[in-house]
Enzyme design. Sequence first.
Site, short mmCIF file in Angstrom:
data_model
loop_
_atom_site.label_atom_id
_atom_site.label_comp_id
_atom_site.label_asym_id
_atom_site.label_seq_id
_atom_site.Cartn_x
_atom_site.Cartn_y
_atom_site.Cartn_z
N GLU A 122 -32.17 -98.95 -93.48
CA GLU A 122 -31.55 -97.64 -93.22
C GLU A 122 -31.90 -97.15 -91.81
OE1 GLU A 122 -31.17 -93.22 -95.32
OE2 GLU A 122 -32.56 -94.73 -96.15
N GLU A 158 -38.85 -90.26 -101.66
CA GLU A 158 -37.55 -89.94 -102.27
C GLU A 158 -36.88 -91.20 -102.80
OE1 GLU A 158 -33.24 -89.98 -100.91
OE2 GLU A 158 -34.36 -88.66 -99.55
N HIS A 159 -36.90 -92.27 -102.00
CA HIS A 159 -36.33 -93.55 -102.45
C HIS A 159 -37.08 -94.08 -103.67
CE1 HIS A 159 -33.52 -95.26 -99.29
NE2 HIS A 159 -33.83 -94.07 -98.80
N HIS A 170 -39.31 -89.13 -97.03
CA HIS A 170 -38.06 -89.85 -97.28
C HIS A 170 -38.31 -91.13 -98.07
CE1 HIS A 170 -35.00 -92.87 -95.80
NE2 HIS A 170 -34.25 -91.99 -96.41
#
Length: 427
Positions: free
Chosen positions: A126, A51-52, A48
């Site tokens: 997040e 991905e950012h 994840h």
Amino acid sequence: MDDHRLTTLPGGERVVSERIDGVRSAALGLFIGAGSRDEPPAKAGVSHFIEHLLFKGTARYDAVQIAELFDAMGGELNAATSRETTVVYTRVPDDHVDVALDVMTDMVFAPTFADLDCEREVVLEEIAMVEDNPQELVHDLAAEAVFGGHPLGRPVIGRADVISTVSKRSLRAYHRAAYVGANVVLAAAGNVDHDRIGAALAERGGVPGATLGRVRKPARAAPPPTLRFRRKNTEQYHVCLAAPGLRRDDPRRYAAGLLDAILGGSASSRLFQEIREKRGMAYSIYSYASRYVDTGQVGIYVGTREENLRACLEVIADELRDIGAGNIRPGELERAKENMKGRMLLSLESTSARMSRLGKAVVTGTEIVSVEESERRIDAVTPEDVAALARDVYAPERLSAAGIGPSARRFEAAVKLLNPAAAARAA
């Protein structure tokens, strides 16, 4: 879906596309067969995080240029990470396909991992946002309750202690192992030329002969059902009842979709009607299913106040027993079939949905089933099939429970109505 083309490039990348006449849009997705289940514990959350970082700049484009290019095209650029895949996707006018694919391939294959510490803070925010949202956090607790210490039981988003300390070197090493030709699928739908996008990917793609440098941990027998609870001073108890489900290629997946529609996956479903519409005991109540390459998960979510908690779980238990006993009501299965077929047909009007369907199937090794064949398989499901599946996947002794709310004692007392053994294994 019968008109798709599939090609394997010299570098191992696969290209799957469906040309749709009469549209001016093109949906593109670069799928990577790596997600949170592929991470070692010390790198939990790096899929994840990467991905950012794909959006923070490449060898040829910085972060601002990426944003400006897609804004200038009127396009949408986004990405998502799941337990088994990562995808970067877009939808652009057809005359911008070449530029969009040029930027996306650079993002996937040549990220610079710029602004690492700044984006680290974004991901930590997040994670904090999820921690503050019990309606979302409870699903992570449910996965942990079902899969225990297996990577499928970890949150996709990662954990703050890992994200806070993971180095650029570790991120690069994981990227080199996962983002290789043999693990990448380019999916496209709309006004696209299969050979042209394939040639573009071949020019910018992975190293020929590259293979994935990791071994995915298989999902063996799930641990005994258990209970997970997080105490928070919330107005509601947020509850997930969950159990191991079906793998992606299980032939019973069509029956599973119909069971979901009957149980809690639609406005006319039993749980929505009984708990929300008739009794007013919840605003949000639904069932769901996730499928992976070698296992799956089914679940039921409800958010309700303390005075309704026990009654909600009683209704859920009654409906599970009733369906499992074969008491499918007149018109219930037929309505679910038409619902399932209708949603499938409506989704095919979206180039993005068509692209996603192709990409997910190829990257996970699942067959691409035509619309006509899907409809035939849906229509072939019998009431006995649905009842047998309900007895199998939703048997009370298989159900784990996850909850967030003010009192663990009250939560455990309510869960005992369904599965006393799980409540006794509270963690």
